[in-house]
Design a protein around this motif. Sequence first.
Motif, PDB file in Angstrom:
ATOM      1  N   CYS A 169       0.820  -1.216   0.000  1.00 11.15           N
ATOM      2  CA  CYS A 169       0.000   0.000   0.000  1.00 11.15           C
ATOM      3  C   CYS A 169       0.852   1.263   0.000  1.00 11.15           C
ATOM      4  O   CYS A 169       0.418   2.310  -0.514  1.00 11.15           O
ATOM      5  N   THR A 170       2.067   1.166   0.573  1.00 13.80           N
ATOM      6  CA  THR A 170       2.933   2.355   0.566  1.00 13.80           C
ATOM      7  C   THR A 170       3.421   2.708  -0.835  1.00 13.80           C
ATOM      8  O   THR A 170       3.942   3.813  -1.041  1.00 13.80           O
ATOM      9  N   GLY A 171       3.248   1.822  -1.782  1.00 13.58           N
ATOM     10  CA  GLY A 171       3.663   2.103  -3.150  1.00 13.58           C
ATOM     11  C   GLY A 171       2.670   2.970  -3.914  1.00 13.58           C
ATOM     12  O   GLY A 171       2.955   3.355  -5.064  1.00 13.58           O
ATOM     13  N   TYR A 172       1.539   3.272  -3.329  1.00 12.67           N
ATOM     14  CA  TYR A 172       0.522   4.104  -3.998  1.00 12.67           C
ATOM     15  C   TYR A 172       0.447   5.478  -3.313  1.00 12.67           C
ATOM     16  O   TYR A 172       0.567   5.592  -2.091  1.00 12.67           O
ATOM     17  N   ARG A 173       0.237   6.457  -4.101  1.00 15.02           N
ATOM     18  CA  ARG A 173       0.246   7.838  -3.591  1.00 15.02           C
ATOM     19  C   ARG A 173      -0.880   8.072  -2.602  1.00 15.02           C
ATOM     20  O   ARG A 173      -0.679   8.708  -1.564  1.00 15.02           O
ATOM     21  N   THR A 174      -2.096   7.580  -2.895  1.00 15.86           N
ATOM     22  CA  THR A 174      -3.249   7.720  -2.010  1.00 15.86           C
ATOM     23  C   THR A 174      -4.038   6.419  -2.009  1.00 15.86           C
ATOM     24  O   THR A 174      -3.829   5.539  -2.864  1.00 15.86           O
ATOM     25  N   ALA A 175      -4.969   6.326  -1.074  1.00 17.32           N
ATOM     26  CA  ALA A 175      -5.828   5.144  -1.011  1.00 17.32           C
ATOM     27  C   ALA A 175      -6.778   5.092  -2.202  1.00 17.32           C
ATOM     28  O   ALA A 175      -7.169   4.010  -2.648  1.00 17.32           O
ATOM     29  N   ASP A 176      -7.169   6.234  -2.737  1.00 14.39           N
ATOM     30  CA  ASP A 176      -8.040   6.262  -3.921  1.00 14.39           C
ATOM     31  C   ASP A 176      -7.329   5.649  -5.129  1.00 14.39           C
ATOM     32  O   ASP A 176      -7.937   4.899  -5.915  1.00 14.39           O
ATOM     33  N   VAL A 177      -6.038   5.954  -5.270  1.00 15.86           N
ATOM     34  CA  VAL A 177      -5.277   5.376  -6.386  1.00 15.86           C
ATOM     35  C   VAL A 177      -5.160   3.871  -6.213  1.00 15.86           C
ATOM     36  O   VAL A 177      -5.280   3.098  -7.187  1.00 15.86           O
ATOM     37  N   ALA A 178      -4.949   3.417  -4.989  1.00 18.58           N
ATOM     38  CA  ALA A 178      -4.865   1.973  -4.733  1.00 18.58           C
ATOM     39  C   ALA A 178      -6.184   1.281  -5.050  1.00 18.58           C
ATOM     40  O   ALA A 178      -6.198   0.186  -5.637  1.00 18.58           O
ATOM     41  N   GLN A 179      -7.315   1.904  -4.716  1.00 20.89           N
ATOM     42  CA  GLN A 179      -8.626   1.319  -5.019  1.00 20.89           C
ATOM     43  C   GLN A 179      -8.862   1.264  -6.529  1.00 20.89           C
ATOM     44  O   GLN A 179      -9.419   0.282  -7.039  1.00 20.89           O
ATOM     45  N   GLU A 180      -8.459   2.312  -7.252  1.00 24.67           N
ATOM     46  CA  GLU A 180      -8.613   2.305  -8.700  1.00 24.67           C
ATOM     47  C   GLU A 180      -7.798   1.167  -9.326  1.00 24.67           C
ATOM     48  O   GLU A 180      -8.288   0.450 -10.217  1.00 24.67           O
ATOM     49  N   GLN A 181      -6.551   0.979  -8.875  1.00 28.41           N
ATOM     50  CA  GLN A 181      -5.725  -0.099  -9.404  1.00 28.41           C
ATOM     51  C   GLN A 181      -6.275  -1.473  -9.024  1.00 28.41           C
ATOM     52  O   GLN A 181      -6.206  -2.427  -9.809  1.00 28.41           O
ATOM     53  N   PHE A 182      -6.818  -1.566  -7.825  1.00 25.04           N
ATOM     54  CA  PHE A 182      -7.434  -2.812  -7.371  1.00 25.04           C
ATOM     55  C   PHE A 182      -8.621  -3.191  -8.251  1.00 25.04           C
ATOM     56  O   PHE A 182      -8.768  -4.354  -8.678  1.00 25.04           O
ATOM     57  N   LEU A 183      -9.497  -2.246  -8.560  1.00 28.59           N
ATOM     58  CA  LEU A 183     -10.647  -2.519  -9.413  1.00 28.59           C
ATOM     59  C   LEU A 183     -10.206  -2.785 -10.860  1.00 28.59           C
ATOM     60  O   LEU A 183     -10.798  -3.629 -11.555  1.00 28.59           O
ATOM     61  N   ALA A 184      -9.190  -2.072 -11.322  1.00 24.65           N
ATOM     62  CA  ALA A 184      -8.718  -2.270 -12.691  1.00 24.65           C
ATOM     63  C   ALA A 184      -8.076  -3.635 -12.880  1.00 24.65           C
ATOM     64  O   ALA A 184      -8.081  -4.191 -13.999  1.00 24.65           O
ATOM     65  N   ALA A 185      -7.549  -4.235 -11.791  1.00 25.14           N
ATOM     66  CA  ALA A 185      -6.895  -5.551 -11.872  1.00 25.14           C
ATOM     67  C   ALA A 185      -7.846  -6.716 -11.639  1.00 25.14           C
ATOM     68  O   ALA A 185      -7.393  -7.849 -11.441  1.00 25.14           O
ATOM     69  N   GLY A 186      -9.155  -6.465 -11.643  1.00 19.51           N
ATOM     70  CA  GLY A 186     -10.124  -7.555 -11.483  1.00 19.51           C
ATOM     71  C   GLY A 186     -10.916  -7.510 -10.195  1.00 19.51           C
ATOM     72  O   GLY A 186     -11.745  -8.397  -9.937  1.00 19.51           O
ATOM     73  N   GLY A 187     -10.670  -6.493  -9.345  1.00 17.61           N
ATOM     74  CA  GLY A 187     -11.427  -6.406  -8.114  1.00 17.61           C
ATOM     75  C   GLY A 187     -12.866  -5.966  -8.346  1.00 17.61           C
ATOM     76  O   GLY A 187     -13.215  -5.484  -9.419  1.00 17.61           O
ATOM     77  N   PRO A 188     -13.715  -6.213  -7.403  1.00 17.44           N
ATOM     78  CA  PRO A 188     -13.403  -6.738  -6.065  1.00 17.44           C
ATOM     79  C   PRO A 188     -13.396  -8.268  -5.965  1.00 17.44           C
ATOM     80  O   PRO A 188     -12.991  -8.825  -4.944  1.00 17.44           O
TER      81      PRO A 188
ATOM     82  N   ARG B 212      -5.563  -9.645  -7.528  1.00 19.24           N
ATOM     83  CA  ARG B 212      -4.302 -10.037  -8.137  1.00 19.24           C
ATOM     84  C   ARG B 212      -3.130  -9.241  -7.562  1.00 19.24           C
ATOM     85  O   ARG B 212      -1.995  -9.707  -7.589  1.00 19.24           O
ATOM     86  N   LEU B 213      -3.389  -8.042  -7.045  1.00 22.68           N
ATOM     87  CA  LEU B 213      -2.317  -7.188  -6.522  1.00 22.68           C
ATOM     88  C   LEU B 213      -2.079  -7.378  -5.028  1.00 22.68           C
ATOM     89  O   LEU B 213      -1.146  -6.786  -4.476  1.00 22.68           O
ATOM     90  N   GLY B 214      -2.918  -8.160  -4.365  1.00 21.76           N
ATOM     91  CA  GLY B 214      -2.753  -8.390  -2.938  1.00 21.76           C
ATOM     92  C   GLY B 214      -3.056  -7.168  -2.094  1.00 21.76           C
ATOM     93  O   GLY B 214      -2.447  -6.953  -1.043  1.00 21.76           O
ATOM     94  N   LEU B 215      -4.026  -6.355  -2.517  1.00 24.36           N
ATOM     95  CA  LEU B 215      -4.389  -5.134  -1.794  1.00 24.36           C
ATOM     96  C   LEU B 215      -5.624  -5.310  -0.924  1.00 24.36           C
ATOM     97  O   LEU B 215      -5.960  -4.392  -0.169  1.00 24.36           O
ATOM     98  N   ASP B 216      -6.309  -6.470  -1.019  1.00 21.01           N
ATOM     99  CA  ASP B 216      -7.544  -6.697  -0.246  1.00 21.01           C
ATOM    100  C   ASP B 216      -7.498  -8.087   0.369  1.00 21.01           C
ATOM    101  O   ASP B 216      -8.261  -8.983   0.014  1.00 21.01           O
ATOM    102  N   PRO B 217      -6.612  -8.312   1.356  1.00 23.91           N
ATOM    103  CA  PRO B 217      -6.494  -9.661   1.924  1.00 23.91           C
ATOM    104  C   PRO B 217      -7.701 -10.077   2.763  1.00 23.91           C
ATOM    105  O   PRO B 217      -7.942 -11.284   2.930  1.00 23.91           O
ATOM    106  N   ASP B 218      -8.477  -9.121   3.308  1.00 23.95           N
ATOM    107  CA  ASP B 218      -9.622  -9.491   4.134  1.00 23.95           C
ATOM    108  C   ASP B 218     -10.873  -9.737   3.303  1.00 23.95           C
ATOM    109  O   ASP B 218     -11.908 -10.155   3.842  1.00 23.95           O
TER     110      ASP B 218
END
Length: 219
Positions: A171-190, A194-200
């Motif tokens: 998560c520290t690799g993303y500038r904000t939490a919004d950017v991390a959520q956008e990348q998470f959804l773009a990679a097949g989330g929810p 695939r990026l390991g950003l939503d382990p729970d």
Amino acid sequence: MRSIVLSVSVLALMACTPPVPESGVGFDTLGRSEREQQLQTGIAPQPTTVLPPVAVGPLDPVDPAAQIAAEATEALAETAPQSPVLNRNNPEISQEQDFEVVAAERDIEADAARIAAARQQFQLVRPKELEPVGDTGPNIIQYALSASHPVGQKLYRRGNPFAAARLEAKCTGYRTADVAQEQFLAAGGPSRDRLGLDPDGDGYACDWDPATFRDLVRN
């Protein structure tokens, strides 16, 4: 012979004695003439009043500072710009605020006609939804409003047991939490992580919270 000598002595003494004024003791010729004039005219002479001399002091000295201030004020008054005179006949100046001019040009009926014509020309432009321009990626606002479950509630199955240990570093690799959520959804989330950003498995990457956008819509 003796009588002759006495007679000569008396004559010599009479020649040396000064003559006595005819008007009496203390009156001279000038006083007598004034009295005679007063008796003839019946007007008493006016006494002459002699005034004491008036002491004239030195003139007040001129204050240099006051004189300089007066000269400066006069110079400023001469060089100060004059207020411009308003030309009411200038065609470039609007006279809509001049009641006399407006009243002379039109009346209440004319104003009513102008208002009616303006209402006919009035057009209400209602806002339209903006059309998306190209592929802008996942819309996290739309996703936040469509999801109603809270943060931490597991909805999706995760198969990597070591993803939670590496979550903070990723998560520290993303500038904000919004950017991390956008990348998470773009990679097949929810459904997939695939990026390991939503382990729970709640569908929210890193520390992203949809409540921020929900509160904005409610308010």
